[in-house]
Structures are given as C-alpha cells and as structure tokens.
Design an enzyme around this catalytic site. Structure first.
Site, PDB file in Angstrom:
ATOM      1  N   CYS A 152      26.340  -9.574 -21.484  1.00 35.03           N
ATOM      2  CA  CYS A 152      27.426 -10.219 -22.233  1.00 35.03           C
ATOM      3  C   CYS A 152      26.928 -11.035 -23.429  1.00 35.03           C
ATOM      4  O   CYS A 152      27.591 -11.068 -24.470  1.00 35.03           O
ATOM      5  CB  CYS A 152      28.264 -11.079 -21.298  1.00 35.03           C
ATOM      6  N   HIS A 245      30.925 -17.269 -24.051  1.00 36.35           N
ATOM      7  CA  HIS A 245      29.514 -17.600 -24.209  1.00 36.35           C
ATOM      8  C   HIS A 245      29.256 -18.025 -25.664  1.00 36.35           C
ATOM      9  O   HIS A 245      29.588 -17.290 -26.611  1.00 36.35           O
ATOM     10  CB  HIS A 245      28.635 -16.384 -23.884  1.00 36.35           C
TER      11      HIS A 245
HETATM   12  N1  LIG Z   1      31.252 -11.663 -15.311  1.00 41.68           N
HETATM   13  C1  LIG Z   1      30.754 -11.340 -16.512  1.00 41.68           C
HETATM   14  O1  LIG Z   1      31.004 -12.024 -17.531  1.00 41.68           O
HETATM   15  C2  LIG Z   1      29.904 -10.140 -16.673  1.00 41.68           C
HETATM   16  C3  LIG Z   1      29.492  -9.348 -15.601  1.00 41.68           C
HETATM   17  N2  LIG Z   1      28.728  -8.247 -15.819  1.00 41.68           N
HETATM   18  C4  LIG Z   1      28.231  -7.401 -14.732  1.00 41.68           C
HETATM   19  O2  LIG Z   1      29.330  -6.718 -14.126  1.00 41.68           O
HETATM   20  C5  LIG Z   1      29.070  -6.518 -12.742  1.00 41.68           C
HETATM   21  C6  LIG Z   1      30.188  -7.154 -11.922  1.00 41.68           C
HETATM   22  O3  LIG Z   1      30.249  -8.537 -12.200  1.00 41.68           O
HETATM   23  P1  LIG Z   1      31.460  -9.443 -11.730  1.00 41.68           P
HETATM   24  O4  LIG Z   1      32.748  -8.723 -11.822  1.00 41.68           O
HETATM   25  O5  LIG Z   1      31.282 -10.700 -12.486  1.00 41.68           O
HETATM   26  O6  LIG Z   1      31.097  -9.678 -10.179  1.00 41.68           O
HETATM   27  P2  LIG Z   1      32.039 -10.140  -8.969  1.00 41.68           P
HETATM   28  O7  LIG Z   1      31.133 -10.748  -7.980  1.00 41.68           O
HETATM   29  O8  LIG Z   1      33.186 -10.951  -9.458  1.00 41.68           O
HETATM   30  O9  LIG Z   1      32.620  -8.747  -8.379  1.00 41.68           O
HETATM   31  C7  LIG Z   1      31.806  -7.837  -7.717  1.00 41.68           C
HETATM   32  C8  LIG Z   1      32.585  -6.585  -7.376  1.00 41.68           C
HETATM   33  O10 LIG Z   1      31.701  -5.689  -6.721  1.00 41.68           O
HETATM   34  C9  LIG Z   1      32.295  -5.286  -5.485  1.00 41.68           C
HETATM   35  N3  LIG Z   1      31.279  -4.954  -4.498  1.00 41.68           N
HETATM   36  C10 LIG Z   1      30.495  -5.795  -3.772  1.00 41.68           C
HETATM   37  N4  LIG Z   1      29.695  -5.094  -2.951  1.00 41.68           N
HETATM   38  C11 LIG Z   1      29.965  -3.770  -3.188  1.00 41.68           C
HETATM   39  C12 LIG Z   1      29.474  -2.551  -2.670  1.00 41.68           C
HETATM   40  N5  LIG Z   1      28.503  -2.519  -1.730  1.00 41.68           N
HETATM   41  N6  LIG Z   1      29.979  -1.395  -3.131  1.00 41.68           N
HETATM   42  C13 LIG Z   1      30.940  -1.388  -4.072  1.00 41.68           C
HETATM   43  N7  LIG Z   1      31.474  -2.519  -4.601  1.00 41.68           N
HETATM   44  C14 LIG Z   1      30.970  -3.693  -4.168  1.00 41.68           C
HETATM   45  C15 LIG Z   1      33.158  -6.462  -5.079  1.00 41.68           C
HETATM   46  O11 LIG Z   1      34.106  -6.015  -4.125  1.00 41.68           O
HETATM   47  P3  LIG Z   1      34.695  -6.934  -2.905  1.00 41.68           P
HETATM   48  O12 LIG Z   1      35.832  -7.729  -3.511  1.00 41.68           O
HETATM   49  O13 LIG Z   1      35.162  -5.925  -1.933  1.00 41.68           O
HETATM   50  O14 LIG Z   1      33.579  -7.778  -2.431  1.00 41.68           O
HETATM   51  C16 LIG Z   1      33.756  -6.808  -6.437  1.00 41.68           C
HETATM   52  O15 LIG Z   1      34.779  -5.899  -6.757  1.00 41.68           O
HETATM   53  C17 LIG Z   1      27.702  -7.128 -12.472  1.00 41.68           C
HETATM   54  O16 LIG Z   1      26.709  -6.141 -12.608  1.00 41.68           O
HETATM   55  C18 LIG Z   1      27.574  -8.149 -13.577  1.00 41.68           C
HETATM   56  O17 LIG Z   1      26.218  -8.455 -13.791  1.00 41.68           O
HETATM   57  C19 LIG Z   1      28.405  -7.879 -17.100  1.00 41.68           C
HETATM   58  C20 LIG Z   1      28.777  -8.607 -18.160  1.00 41.68           C
HETATM   59  C21 LIG Z   1      29.533  -9.810 -18.033  1.00 41.68           C
HETATM   60  N1  LIG Z   2      24.363 -12.896 -16.376  1.00 39.13           N
HETATM   61  C1  LIG Z   2      25.540 -13.044 -17.213  1.00 39.13           C
HETATM   62  C2  LIG Z   2      26.589 -12.058 -16.854  1.00 39.13           C
HETATM   63  C3  LIG Z   2      26.050 -10.766 -16.423  1.00 39.13           C
HETATM   64  O1  LIG Z   2      26.527 -10.271 -15.480  1.00 39.13           O
HETATM   65  O2  LIG Z   2      25.039 -10.232 -17.108  1.00 39.13           O
HETATM   66  P1  LIG Z   2      24.470  -8.768 -16.819  1.00 39.13           P
HETATM   67  O3  LIG Z   2      25.583  -7.817 -17.088  1.00 39.13           O
HETATM   68  O4  LIG Z   2      23.358  -8.599 -17.758  1.00 39.13           O
HETATM   69  O5  LIG Z   2      24.024  -8.718 -15.392  1.00 39.13           O
HETATM   70  C4  LIG Z   2      26.087 -14.436 -17.090  1.00 39.13           C
HETATM   71  O6  LIG Z   2      25.818 -15.004 -16.090  1.00 39.13           O
HETATM   72  O7  LIG Z   2      26.785 -14.950 -17.922  1.00 39.13           O
END
Ligand SMILES: NC(=O)C1=CN([C@@H]2O[C@H](COP(=O)(O)OP(=O)(O)OC[C@H]3O[C@@H](n4cnc5c(N)ncnc54)[C@H](OP(=O)(O)O)[C@@H]3O)[C@@H](O)[C@H]2O)C=CC1
Ligand SMILES: N[C@@H](CC(=O)OP(=O)(O)O)C(=O)O
Length: 374
Positions: A152, A245
């Site tokens: 991000c 951010h």
């Molecule tokens: N938040 C941000 O600003 C950003 C996040 N990201 C990336 O995006 C991804 C998701 O982040 P974020 O949404 O913040 O994380 P969250 O913790 O909010 O959500 C995680 C998701 O993954 C699911 N999950 C957990 N375990 C499993 C599994 N074994 N199989 C399939 N699904 C699973 C959860 O489901 P359940 O509800 O069932 O537990 C939930 O839907 C990460 O890789 C993060 O690094 C990238 C850029 C920015």
């Molecule tokens: N690590 C970032 C969010 C994130 O999920 O990054 P990445 O997609 O590189 O795992 C933050 O905490 O703000």
C-alpha cells in the site's frame, strides 16, 4: 465491455470488504463467488463478517454463502477471475491452486510480488510488465496466472515518483511513512498499543517498500524484470489514523528540475488517457497525482477521498538540504493501496484481452461451456 463474473478470496477481511464495496455497482464485473477461512465456509456473508464500512452491505452479498477456499468443491461455479486478499502465507499456498485451475488471480498479497514471472503492476506506471504473465507455466496449460499489486505504501509513492523518473531520473530516495491502523487488517493493532502512540516498526514493510519501488520503476528486458537503478531507503511507522498512509519523501534527481517544472509534470500526468487506444477504466482517477498548494496539506482527514480514494495527494514540495527535493504524500491504503489497485489491474487486463481464456485448454468441459468468460 462484456460483464464478467468474479470471486473474492478473503472476502470478509478489511480489503475483502473494500472489494465488495467497490464492486457493488461495477460496470464490468459482478461478484459470483466468495470465500474466506474454513471458519467462515458455509456461512452467509452477513453471519461470517463484521461489516465495517460506512456504506451499507449490499443485500445480495449479505445472503451469499462463503464457499470452500480452494478451486474444488464449490456449490457455485468457480469464476475465472479471482481477487485475492489473504495473508501472505495463505496466499502462497492458495493462489497457485487457483492459477492452476485456470483462474486469473489478481492478488493484493506480497507472496508472489517479487516473483521472476509475476507482474507487480500499477497500470499508470508499468503496464508493460503485464506481458510477463505469458511466461507463467499455468498460463500455458490452464490459462490461469497471478498478477499482483504492490504494498500500500509503494503504490501511493510510485505514482508521483514515476513522473520524476520518466522526466529527470531518480538517483536516490528516502521515504519515512506514517501508516494507518487499517493497514494491519481487522482487528489489527490493539487499541492500547496504538492510541496516543507511534510504533516505529511494521514487520517486513521497509524491505518490501524498497524492493517493490525498484521493480515498479524498472523495465522488462527479454522477458526479465530489470529493476530501476535508484537507491531507496525506507523507515516505516504505525500511527493512530484509521485510513490513509502519509509518506515524507526526499529525492535526488539525475538531472536538475525546478519546483514549477515538477508540479507541472505531476499535474500533466494522465497516462491512462493517452494514445490511440485510450480507454477510460472505470476505477481510474482523472488525475493519478493531485498537487495541493496548502502549506499544511495533505492531511488524511481532508484529502483521503480525492479521486474516490485512487489519487495520490502530494504537497509541500520544497528544497532538501541533503538531496534535491522533499515533499509529503497521502494515499488511501485500502482503496488505491489494495482493493482499488487490484480492480484497476483487472480492468486493464480486460482491456488488453488478457482474460481471453478460451484459447487455452479447458480445465474441464463444464467450465469451458460457461457463458461467464466466453
Ligand atoms: N489492509 C490494507 O491496507 C492492505 C492489506 N493488504 C494485504 O491484503 C491481504 C489481506 O489483508 P486484510 O484484508 O487487511 O486482512 P484481514 O485480516 O482483515 O482479512 C484476512 C482475510 O483472510 C481470510 N482468511 C484467513 N485465513 C484464511 C485461510 N486459511 N484461507 C482463506 N482465507 C483466509 C479471513 O477470513 P475469516 O474472516 O474467515 O477469518 C479474511 O477474509 C494481506 O495479504 C495484506 O497484507 C495489502 C495492501 C493494503
Ligand atoms: N503492511 C501494510 C499493509 C499490507 O498489508 O502490506 P502488504 O500488502 O505489503 O502485506 C500496513 O500495515 O499498512
């Protein structure tokens, strides 16, 4: 553009919810499949998920049942376009399975971003990297592939940097981030740790930011990624802001530029609208970079929604006593930094004909007969 059905892996998370919000009225894509962890499989979305966005959860999605998080065993047909927003370790295991099953996996996760045959793409910056999907083994067998969007902080940063790199070249770059708590997902950082506090550590963040910026600003030579030659140093901090951010940037250019020239170049940056093949992608902002003149801008409270959360707002361009120039930028971490970035990647893939699954051997005849991607 024909409408295509899409799925969301990680649909209940912070980024998954943004996907649902942004896809609610999307002109090209319609959600037909959702999945999350095994804990959620079999439940309706409204039962499995604590909806945390200010717009209402769409009724149709609320009643949808979360499917198993693998390509097989779905009660509904698996769509050939999967948006993935799961943790890196989980993505490492699951995303290749979907690619092998013939899906275009448009991933937010860091698991494969630096892969030698995996494009890491911001369409306004390095759309040419997308051709590298043709080298992925699954593209040749099932038609499936993985495309990623950056971290991000890297996304917000490379938009103004791409202009500097293209016009003057970047020699060195120092960036210090102030990252919102939503970047850590939900429930994320404990309130007792972050309220009234700043945490000067986010695991792996500095390393990701440094290497991803170089890959994004680099080229492709004979099918191999050639990272940009700039030196990048990053320091990352978690701050008690909900979304957005902020990044403080100092940059040394290869050729001299004035402040007026830099601001004019940012304002003129409209890459997705140029050329004979100009197509307005539904999620593309009119201006990827907006320069704010106010001496105290950008600020998350005031500038986060610029360009529907898809624009990087830049301000405070001024001389730097160490390098040439310094400035502050702000980017929406769950929209431009995650779900919106993936959506834009899917839109450019659609326009470029990279969802042409029909010319690849079918995974099974039932899927090939589907009208969804035909
Ligand atoms: N938040 C941000 O600003 C950003 C996040 N990201 C990336 O995006 C991804 C998701 O982040 P974020 O949404 O913040 O994380 P969250 O913790 O909010 O959500 C995680 C998701 O993954 C699911 N999950 C957990 N375990 C499993 C599994 N074994 N199989 C399939 N699904 C699973 C959860 O489901 P359940 O509800 O069932 O537990 C939930 O839907 C990460 O890789 C993060 O690094 C990238 C850029 C920015
Ligand atoms: N690590 C970032 C969010 C994130 O999920 O990054 P990445 O997609 O590189 O795992 C933050 O905490 O703000």
């Amino acid at each position: 553009m024909e409408r295509r059905q899409v799925g969301i892996l990680g649909a209940t998370g912070a980024v998954g919810q943004r996907f649902i919000q942004l896809l609610a009225n999307h002109p090209w894509f319609e959600i037909s499949w959702i999945a999350a962890s095994d804990r959620s499989a079999g439940k309706t979305y409204e039962d499995a998920c604590k909806w945390r966005l200010s717009t209402p959860l769409p009724e149709r999605i609320a009643k949808m049942v979360l499917q198993p998080n693998v390509p097989e065993g779905s009660a509904v047909e698996l769509p050939r376009i999967i948006f993935s927003s799961v943790d890196s370790d989980i993505a490492k295991e699951l995303e290749p399975k979907f690619a092998a099953a013939g899906c275009a996996v448009i991933s937010n996760s860091s698991a494969f971003r630096m892969g030698a045959d995996v494009p890491l793409v911001v369409p306004e910056v390095n759309v040419d990297h997308l051709d590298v999907i043709e080298q992925q083994a699954t593209r040749k067998t099932s038609g499936g592939y993985i495309v990623t969007n950056p971290n991000c902080c890297a996304i917000g940063l490379v938009l103004p940097l791409a202009v500097l790199e293209q016009k003057w070249g970047i020699e060195k770059l120092f960036v210090s981030t102030m990252q919102a708590v939503s970047g850590a997902g939900y429930p994320g950082v404990a309130s007792l740790d972050i309220l009234g506090n700043v945490i000067p550590y986010i695991k792996n963040e500095e390393e990701k930011l440094q290497e991803e910026v170089a890959k994004l600003l680099g080229g492709v030579n004979d099918g191999a990624f050639a990272p940009g030659d700039m030196t990048v140093s990053a320091m990352c901090h978690r701050v008690p802001v909900i979304d957005g951010h902020t990044e403080a940037v100092s940059v040394k250019l290869k050729k001299p530029a004035t402040a007026e020239e830099i601001i004019a170049a940012w304002r003129a940056f409209k890459p997705l609208h140029q050329g004979a093949d100009a197509t307005h992608l539904p999620s593309a902002p009119d201006s990827p970079v907006v320069y704010e003149e106010g001496v105290d801008r950008p600020q998350p409270r005031l500038d986060l929604e610029t360009g529907n959360g898809m624009t990087t707002t830049v301000g405070r361009l001024r001389p730097c006593t160490l390098f040439d120039w310094k400035f502050t930028l702000l980017s929406h971490n769950t929209i431009r930094g995650a779900a919106g970035a993936a959506l834009l990647n899917a839109e450019i893939l659609a326009v470029l004909g990279k969802f042409d699954f029909r010319k690849y051997p079918p995974v099974n005849s039932a899927r090939e007969e589907s009208s969804v991607n035909a």
